[in-house]
Write an enzyme that holds these catalytic residues in place. Sequence first.
Site, PDB file in Angstrom:
ATOM      1  N   CYS A 147     -27.801  65.083 101.521  1.00 62.38           N
ATOM      2  CA  CYS A 147     -27.342  63.707 101.684  1.00 62.38           C
ATOM      3  C   CYS A 147     -28.507  62.716 101.516  1.00 62.38           C
ATOM      4  O   CYS A 147     -28.990  62.567 100.398  1.00 62.38           O
ATOM      5  CB  CYS A 147     -26.604  63.580 103.013  1.00 62.38           C
ATOM      6  SG  CYS A 147     -25.415  62.237 102.981  1.00 62.38           S
TER       7      CYS A 147
ATOM      8  N   HIS B 178     -23.081  67.729 104.092  1.00 61.45           N
ATOM      9  CA  HIS B 178     -23.875  68.171 105.256  1.00 61.45           C
ATOM     10  C   HIS B 178     -23.586  69.643 105.561  1.00 61.45           C
ATOM     11  O   HIS B 178     -22.732  69.942 106.391  1.00 61.45           O
ATOM     12  CB  HIS B 178     -23.517  67.330 106.481  1.00 61.45           C
ATOM     13  CG  HIS B 178     -24.162  65.987 106.511  1.00 61.45           C
ATOM     14  ND1 HIS B 178     -25.275  65.692 107.277  1.00 61.45           N
ATOM     15  CD2 HIS B 178     -23.858  64.855 105.862  1.00 61.45           C
ATOM     16  CE1 HIS B 178     -25.623  64.436 107.097  1.00 61.45           C
ATOM     17  NE2 HIS B 178     -24.773  63.891 106.245  1.00 61.45           N
TER      18      HIS B 178
ATOM     19  N   GLU C 184     -25.096  71.644 107.309  1.00 60.71           N
ATOM     20  CA  GLU C 184     -25.454  72.018 108.684  1.00 60.71           C
ATOM     21  C   GLU C 184     -24.321  71.706 109.662  1.00 60.71           C
ATOM     22  O   GLU C 184     -24.386  72.070 110.824  1.00 60.71           O
ATOM     23  CB  GLU C 184     -26.768  71.323 109.094  1.00 60.71           C
ATOM     24  CG  GLU C 184     -26.673  69.869 109.528  1.00 60.71           C
ATOM     25  CD  GLU C 184     -26.459  68.867 108.377  1.00 60.71           C
ATOM     26  OE1 GLU C 184     -26.196  69.288 107.228  1.00 60.71           O
ATOM     27  OE2 GLU C 184     -26.533  67.659 108.666  1.00 60.71           O
TER      28      GLU C 184
HETATM   29  N1  GLN Z   1     -25.780  56.662 103.204  1.00 58.97           N
HETATM   30  C1  GLN Z   1     -26.988  57.326 103.618  1.00 58.97           C
HETATM   31  C2  GLN Z   1     -28.167  56.847 102.803  1.00 58.97           C
HETATM   32  O1  GLN Z   1     -28.042  56.037 101.947  1.00 58.97           O
HETATM   33  C3  GLN Z   1     -26.874  58.821 103.522  1.00 58.97           C
HETATM   34  C4  GLN Z   1     -25.854  59.314 104.518  1.00 58.97           C
HETATM   35  C5  GLN Z   1     -26.152  60.662 105.065  1.00 58.97           C
HETATM   36  O2  GLN Z   1     -27.267  61.183 104.924  1.00 58.97           O
HETATM   37  N2  GLN Z   1     -25.196  61.199 105.764  1.00 58.97           N
HETATM   38  O3  GLN Z   1     -29.238  57.310 103.004  1.00 58.97           O
END
Ligand code: GLN
Length: 191
Positions: free
Chosen positions: A80, A173, A175
């Site tokens: 992410c 994610h 995890e």
């Molecule tokens: N929207 C977040 C970002 O721009 C990422 C979201 C996440 O890691 N769950 O970093």
Amino acid sequence: MTPTVGVLALQGAFAAHAAILEQLGVSTTEIRRDAQLDAVDALVMPGGESTTMSMLLERSGMLEPLGARINAGLPVFGTCAGMILLSAEVKDGRPDQRVLGAIDITTRRNGYGRQTESFESDLDIAGLDAPFHGVFIRAPIVERVGESVSVLASVEGDAVLCRQANVTVASFHPELADDDRLHSMWLKEFA
Ligand code: GLN
């Protein structure tokens, strides 16, 4: 020998990654300074907020040494926000946001739009024989995939899990899925 996996712990969802890796029998260590990178065989860059992580990486002087270690072959798994930081280019980032350019993809922050900001999807992942439950939270969308990148899973035609050499990235994610298969698959790349 059991590898030691660093988990970048400047901000975000690092603790759950460490817990899964420990369950899989590897040692983990939280990374907050560049000198700590010398002691690890691989690194997880967790989800969180990529703009904040970028700022903290710069402030702590870690951005350049981290980029150099990854360039030199350090296995890294970015999820992410971690995916955003490892990408070659980010759209809808802050103007001063930095990326490491470790994998040849373009990401767009929060790219799944408002209605589907957070969603879950069962993913068919190359190398796993049953679907993996993907939890997407304000996830980046992958808008461009370079030729040297392998796509290991997609959602409606958009890559959500990619690998290029020593760099693996997921827009979800892993995890949070109560499933250690993806971490286990990653560990087999180097352990
Ligand atoms: N929207 C977040 C970002 O721009 C990422 C979201 C996440 O890691 N769950 O970093």
